[in-house]
Scaffold this motif. Structure first.
Motif, PDB file in Angstrom:
ATOM      1  N   GLY A  42      15.503   2.576  -6.808  1.00  0.00           N
ATOM      2  CA  GLY A  42      15.239   3.119  -5.488  1.00  0.00           C
ATOM      3  C   GLY A  42      13.965   2.576  -4.912  1.00  0.00           C
ATOM      4  O   GLY A  42      13.125   1.995  -5.614  1.00  0.00           O
ATOM      5  N   ILE A  43      13.827   2.731  -3.610  1.00  0.00           N
ATOM      6  CA  ILE A  43      12.605   2.326  -2.887  1.00  0.00           C
ATOM      7  C   ILE A  43      12.063   3.558  -2.200  1.00  0.00           C
ATOM      8  O   ILE A  43      12.814   4.319  -1.592  1.00  0.00           O
ATOM      9  N   SER A  44      10.751   3.774  -2.309  1.00  0.00           N
ATOM     10  CA  SER A  44      10.151   4.939  -1.677  1.00  0.00           C
ATOM     11  C   SER A  44       8.978   4.507  -0.802  1.00  0.00           C
ATOM     12  O   SER A  44       8.366   3.454  -1.012  1.00  0.00           O
ATOM     13  N   TYR A  45       8.690   5.337   0.195  1.00  0.00           N
ATOM     14  CA  TYR A  45       7.608   5.098   1.134  1.00  0.00           C
ATOM     15  C   TYR A  45       6.697   6.326   1.116  1.00  0.00           C
ATOM     16  O   TYR A  45       7.177   7.451   1.258  1.00  0.00           O
ATOM     17  N   GLN A 104       0.812  -1.219   0.000  1.00  0.00           N
ATOM     18  CA  GLN A 104       0.000   0.000   0.000  1.00  0.00           C
ATOM     19  C   GLN A 104       0.846   1.270   0.000  1.00  0.00           C
ATOM     20  O   GLN A 104       0.512   2.233  -0.657  1.00  0.00           O
ATOM     21  N   ARG A 105       1.981   1.269   0.720  1.00  0.00           N
ATOM     22  CA  ARG A 105       2.788   2.488   0.845  1.00  0.00           C
ATOM     23  C   ARG A 105       4.200   2.374   0.263  1.00  0.00           C
ATOM     24  O   ARG A 105       4.874   3.372   0.083  1.00  0.00           O
ATOM     25  N   TRP A 106       4.692   1.192  -0.018  1.00  0.00           N
ATOM     26  CA  TRP A 106       6.049   0.998  -0.528  1.00  0.00           C
ATOM     27  C   TRP A 106       6.020   0.900  -2.055  1.00  0.00           C
ATOM     28  O   TRP A 106       5.163   0.256  -2.633  1.00  0.00           O
ATOM     29  N   LYS A 107       7.032   1.542  -2.695  1.00  0.00           N
ATOM     30  CA  LYS A 107       7.124   1.537  -4.141  1.00  0.00           C
ATOM     31  C   LYS A 107       8.572   1.310  -4.567  1.00  0.00           C
ATOM     32  O   LYS A 107       9.498   1.814  -3.946  1.00  0.00           O
TER      33      LYS A 107
END
Length: 87
Positions: A82-85, A30-33
């Motif tokens: 990259g990983i984003s929240y 739901q929040r991690w990309k």
């Protein structure tokens, strides 16, 4: 642009890059990309100049009149991830 400070150096670095590529975003939850970028640079220049060759904001026509101390010109491939929240 970045400024170099040292004992005998009063220079700045100028990097110009034009590139194109693909961006892919994958939602892990739901929040991690997960972000992936791949591309190629069409023009890439890295130069150093003395501080007395700074060009004022109104004088962009004088950018090509500067003489570089160090000059690199090379095209390359770009890969980035990259990983984003999301809050």
């Amino acid at each position: 642009m970045y400024r170099l400070n040292g004992d005998d150096k009063d220079q700045y670095i100028h990097l110009r890059q034009n590139s194109a590529g693909l961006i892919y975003d994958f939602k892990l939850s739901q929040r991690w990309k997960l972000n992936l970028i791949a591309g190629h640079t069409f023009s890439q220049r890295l130069e150093t100049f003395n501080m007395d060759q700074k060009v004022p904001f109104e004088g962009f026509g004088k950018l090509n009149n500067r003489v570089a101390n160090v000059y690199y010109r090379q095209n390359s491939f770009i890969f980035q991830g990259g990983i984003s929240y999301e809050f």
